[in-house]
Design an enzyme around this catalytic site. Structure first.
Site, short mmCIF file in Angstrom:
data_model
loop_
_atom_site.label_atom_id
_atom_site.label_comp_id
_atom_site.label_asym_id
_atom_site.label_seq_id
_atom_site.Cartn_x
_atom_site.Cartn_y
_atom_site.Cartn_z
N ARG A 46 0.89 -1.46 0.10
CA ARG A 46 -0.24 0.27 -0.40
C ARG A 46 0.68 1.19 -0.13
O ARG A 46 2.57 0.85 0.32
CB ARG A 46 -0.62 -0.25 1.09
CG ARG A 46 -0.01 0.32 2.59
CD ARG A 46 0.32 1.24 3.60
NE ARG A 46 0.27 1.44 4.60
CZ ARG A 46 1.90 1.65 4.92
NH1 ARG A 46 1.95 2.39 3.40
NH2 ARG A 46 2.56 1.42 5.76
N GLU A 52 -0.03 10.31 8.25
CA GLU A 52 1.38 9.34 8.65
C GLU A 52 1.38 9.14 9.95
O GLU A 52 1.01 10.43 11.26
CB GLU A 52 2.15 9.32 7.75
CG GLU A 52 3.16 8.47 7.76
CD GLU A 52 2.44 7.89 6.58
OE1 GLU A 52 1.85 6.84 7.15
OE2 GLU A 52 2.35 7.87 5.49
N HIS A 53 1.35 8.08 10.57
CA HIS A 53 1.82 7.71 12.17
C HIS A 53 0.63 8.78 13.08
O HIS A 53 0.93 8.89 14.15
CB HIS A 53 2.66 8.35 12.34
CG HIS A 53 4.03 7.84 12.49
ND1 HIS A 53 4.95 6.69 13.40
CD2 HIS A 53 5.14 8.31 11.23
CE1 HIS A 53 6.62 6.35 12.20
NE2 HIS A 53 5.92 7.32 11.29
N GLY A 152 8.33 1.09 3.68
CA GLY A 152 7.07 2.30 3.98
C GLY A 152 5.79 1.19 3.40
O GLY A 152 4.80 2.71 2.72
N SER A 154 4.39 -1.24 3.01
CA SER A 154 3.75 -2.46 3.84
C SER A 154 4.14 -3.65 3.32
O SER A 154 3.39 -4.50 3.47
CB SER A 154 2.40 -1.96 3.65
OG SER A 154 1.69 -2.94 4.37
N SER A 155 5.17 -4.18 3.07
CA SER A 155 5.72 -5.10 2.66
C SER A 155 5.74 -6.24 4.42
O SER A 155 5.56 -7.13 3.97
CB SER A 155 7.32 -5.67 2.25
OG SER A 155 8.56 -5.19 3.13
N ASP A 199 -2.07 -0.72 8.29
CA ASP A 199 -1.60 -1.70 6.87
C ASP A 199 -2.11 -2.84 6.34
O ASP A 199 -2.96 -3.01 4.98
CB ASP A 199 -0.39 -1.84 6.48
CG ASP A 199 0.76 -1.08 7.18
OD1 ASP A 199 0.37 0.47 6.75
OD2 ASP A 199 2.15 -1.51 7.27
N ASN A 242 13.72 -0.75 7.98
CA ASN A 242 13.55 -2.32 8.84
C ASN A 242 12.74 -1.81 10.37
O ASN A 242 13.86 -1.73 11.01
CB ASN A 242 13.62 -3.60 9.15
CG ASN A 242 13.42 -5.08 9.81
OD1 ASN A 242 13.59 -4.94 10.63
ND2 ASN A 242 12.52 -5.26 8.61
N LYS A 243 11.65 -1.83 10.21
CA LYS A 243 11.01 -0.67 11.90
C LYS A 243 10.70 -1.93 13.15
O LYS A 243 11.21 -0.59 13.68
CB LYS A 243 9.54 -0.45 11.33
CG LYS A 243 9.14 0.56 10.16
CD LYS A 243 9.47 1.06 9.37
CE LYS A 243 8.85 0.45 7.75
NZ LYS A 243 9.85 0.93 6.85
P1 ADP Z 1 7.84 -2.49 5.30
O1 ADP Z 1 8.01 -0.26 5.29
O2 ADP Z 1 8.33 -3.22 3.84
O3 ADP Z 1 6.82 -2.86 5.54
P2 ADP Z 1 8.84 -3.46 7.41
O4 ADP Z 1 10.58 -3.17 7.83
O5 ADP Z 1 8.44 -3.10 8.46
O6 ADP Z 1 8.84 -2.63 6.17
O7 ADP Z 1 9.97 -5.08 7.07
C1 ADP Z 1 10.68 -5.42 6.01
C2 ADP Z 1 10.86 -6.85 6.36
O8 ADP Z 1 9.22 -7.83 5.97
C3 ADP Z 1 11.86 -7.25 5.51
O9 ADP Z 1 13.16 -7.22 6.29
C4 ADP Z 1 11.75 -8.68 5.38
O10 ADP Z 1 12.83 -9.42 6.85
C5 ADP Z 1 10.35 -9.17 5.32
N1 ADP Z 1 10.11 -8.73 4.39
C6 ADP Z 1 10.07 -7.98 3.13
N2 ADP Z 1 9.24 -8.78 2.35
C7 ADP Z 1 9.57 -9.70 2.24
C8 ADP Z 1 9.91 -11.39 0.88
N3 ADP Z 1 9.05 -10.87 -0.21
N4 ADP Z 1 10.08 -12.20 1.43
C9 ADP Z 1 10.64 -12.40 2.47
N5 ADP Z 1 10.48 -10.81 3.88
C10 ADP Z 1 10.13 -10.60 3.44
P1 NG1 Z 2 5.20 1.21 7.49
O1 NG1 Z 2 6.23 1.49 6.88
O2 NG1 Z 2 4.63 -0.22 6.25
O3 NG1 Z 2 5.79 -0.60 7.93
C1 NG1 Z 2 4.10 1.51 9.90
C2 NG1 Z 2 3.07 0.70 10.73
C3 NG1 Z 2 1.18 1.62 10.41
C4 NG1 Z 2 1.88 2.56 10.00
C5 NG1 Z 2 2.61 4.07 9.77
C6 NG1 Z 2 2.65 5.03 9.31
C7 NG1 Z 2 3.21 -1.62 10.71
C8 NG1 Z 2 2.77 -2.77 10.55
N1 NG1 Z 2 2.87 -0.57 9.70
O4 NG1 Z 2 4.18 1.32 8.38
O5 NG1 Z 2 0.48 0.88 11.04
O6 NG1 Z 2 1.48 3.63 11.38
O7 NG1 Z 2 3.36 3.21 10.21
O8 NG1 Z 2 1.88 5.60 9.77
O9 NG1 Z 2 2.96 -1.27 12.66
MG MG Z 3 5.95 -2.65 7.52
#
Ligand code: ADP
Ligand code: NG1
Ligand code: MG
Length: 486
Positions: A46, A52-53, A152, A154-155, A199, A242-243
């Site tokens: 997404r 945001e936040h 960011g 939402s993987s 997300d 990586n959050k």
């Molecule tokens: P995002 O903003 O993309 O949600 P996060 O920090 O919340 O970032 O999560 C990213 C983590 O999700 C990656 O470091 C990895 O561990 C996992 N991840 C994302 N995409 C994949 C994928 N295609 N295969 C395996 N793990 C994944």
């Molecule tokens: P991303 O950047 O996709 O990890 C995070 C939070 C959302 C929201 C946004 C900021 C998770 C799973 N996702 O998104 O709920 O707070 O940051 O708006 O914690």
């Molecule tokens: Mg995330």
């Protein structure tokens, strides 16, 4: 979701393309497990347009789904094991016996970074709780993700949600979209971050060609028409964040919790629940968002609050503060920025309302906008509407940078470059890296993208082809050469 016939041919399911990725995934699945997948799960990434936040503070947000997704091929097993594989070899394989009487342990590596499979385990742990641990089948999962990770978009939630959905489908569980979105939001918190649920909500409630205005308690998604004359361009800052690997995210969550409690206590009001969101504080006090901004200046005037000061204002000891308000990865913190965080939240919530109102207003400058389709997905809007939306996005970024301190120099660079072309953009997602989302008039999108390539991606060394370097000024070319030589 789509299914296969269990033989060699993939059967196209209505609405799901039988594309190269499904074919490739089927082949990988067969090579690894010696059988065909019997179903597929697909969850989108997404982009959050504005808001945001503020989801974890109880305020509405405005995301939309992306085409980029996590696609998972799956099959049931007779044992109660998880067999997990990823098409990308950097994500190692993982097997686990799922014992219904044992808690699934979700621990990061020795540096505090989550393993990729921890996100899958979050989904399965949440799914197990939903079925009261009455597991019927184990599962084989093969993951193919094309959402840029840690950016960011939402993987993480797409992966958690895909795992949870695949697992629950295997158990024959039945739940509606609101229930699964809520369950997946809860499940992802097992990774350690106290996310708000945006997300997972958009992952399940998104509709084609539309953003969704997401409201909480109860969770609801309302389609919002977006201007037809402009496009949303998402650009990567080339910095990943990586959050769950740091406490930056949780720190903001707990600062908002503390601010909410202090605003209520200092106003002389009482709250039944110990932990309240800023939105709940607003409801308890019966104020408008603008009045809440004034209250922040009255009751949270300091730039920094120490732990001792917070305890004294709330008449609690440190142990109570740790147990009630802080998370394991924030309990050691001694200083909190409460004014800045609360101001961002209330003002961002105001911007979301303004953005939505601007999008949905039926008359723009005396010109009647027209809608197309039953839910009004497309509209005619005047240039001034796009300017107004752009300004709101711009203020959102400034607030995230200055008050919420979750930007990154590359994100700020993209914002500055865009402003030169009079295109407004803001960081999207949690920040500290990741992407910006820009609102660009349709007739300037190509020019805008070319400009980003020249002024950002070429200089960052990502593209150095002759077409783009030919367009560089002498000083830009010199900078690029210096960078390449480093
Ligand atoms: P995002 O903003 O993309 O949600 P996060 O920090 O919340 O970032 O999560 C990213 C983590 O999700 C990656 O470091 C990895 O561990 C996992 N991840 C994302 N995409 C994949 C994928 N295609 N295969 C395996 N793990 C994944
Ligand atoms: P991303 O950047 O996709 O990890 C995070 C939070 C959302 C929201 C946004 C900021 C998770 C799973 N996702 O998104 O709920 O707070 O940051 O708006 O914690
Ligand atoms: Mg995330």
């Amino acid at each position: 979701m789509t299914t296969t016939n269990g033989n060699s041919d993939t059967v196209p399911i209505k609405g799901v393309p039988c594309n190269n990725r499904i074919e490739a995934l089927t082949k990988h699945f067969y090579d690894e497990f010696g059988c065909k997948p019997t179903y597929f799960v697909r969850i989108p990434g997404r982009v959050n347009i504005i808001g945001e936040h503020i989801d974890y503070c109880g305020y509405p947000v405005l995301p939309m789904a992306l085409e980029q997704d996590i696609l998972v091929a799956a099959d049931l097993t007779k044992d109660s094991k998880l067999y997990l594989r990823n098409i990308n070899s950097k994500y190692e394989k993982f097997d686990l016996k799922i014992n219904p009487f044992e808690d699934i342990d979700i621990k990061p590596d020795s540096n505090g970074k989550p393993f990729w499979y921890n996100y899958v385990l979050c989904g399965i742990k949440g799914g197990l709780e939903f079925i009261n641990n009455e597991i019927i089948h184990g599962i084989r999962l093969f993951v193919d993700g094309i959402i840029p990770p840690a950016s960011g978009l939402s993987s993480s939630s797409a992966l958690v949600s895909a795992a949870c959905l695949a697992f629950l489908y295997a158990q024959g569980a039945s739940l509606n979209k609101i229930e699964i979105a809520t369950l997946c939001a809860k499940s992802e918190r097992y990774i350690g971050t106290q996310g708000g649920g945006m997300d997972q909500a958009i992952a399940f409630l998104a509709e084609k060609y539309s953003a969704q205005y997401i409201t909480w308690q109860p969770l609801k998604a309302t389609p919002v028409a977006l201007p037809e004359e402009a496009s949303f361009v998402v650009a990567h800052s080339l910095a990943e964040a990586n959050k769950a690997a740091t406490n930056d995210y949780n720190r903001r969550v707990i600062e908002c919790r503390l601010a909410a409690r202090i605003l209520v206590t200092s106003s002389g009001a009482t709250a039944n629940k110990k932990v309240i969101t800023l939105c709940q504080a607003q409801n308890i006090l019966g104020k408008t968002l603008t009045e809440m901004v004034d209250l922040v200046h009255d009751f949270l005037p300091k730039e920094i609050y120490t732990k001792t000061e917070v305890c004294s204002i709330l008449s609690i000891d440190e142990k109570t503060m740790n147990n009630l308000y802080l998370t394991p990865n924030t309990s050691h913190l001694n200083e909190f920025k409460l004014k800045q965080r609360a101001l961002h939240v209330f003002e961002e919530a105001l911007r979301v309302e303004d953005f939505r109102k601007t999008c949905t207003q039926s008359t723009v400058n005396g010109k009647t906008a027209h809608t197309n389709g039953s839910n009004g997905v497309t509209k005619d809007v005047s240039e001034s509407t796009i300017v107004k939306l752009g300004e709101l996005m711009c203020s959102s970024h400034d607030s995230l940078k200055n008050l919420y301190e979750c930007s990154h120099e590359n994100l700020d660079r993209l914002v500055d470059i865009s402003r030169k072309m009079n295109v407004h953009c803001r960081l999207t997602g949690a920040g500290w890296g990741g992407c910006v989302v820009a609102l660009c008039p349709n007739d300037r999108v190509n020019e805008y993208i070319e400009m980003l390539k020249d002024e950002f991606y070429v200089l960052k060394g990502l593209i150095a082809n002759s077409v783009h370097s030919n367009r560089l000024t002498t000083s830009q070319r010199r900078r690029l050469r210096r960078k390449t030589l480093k």
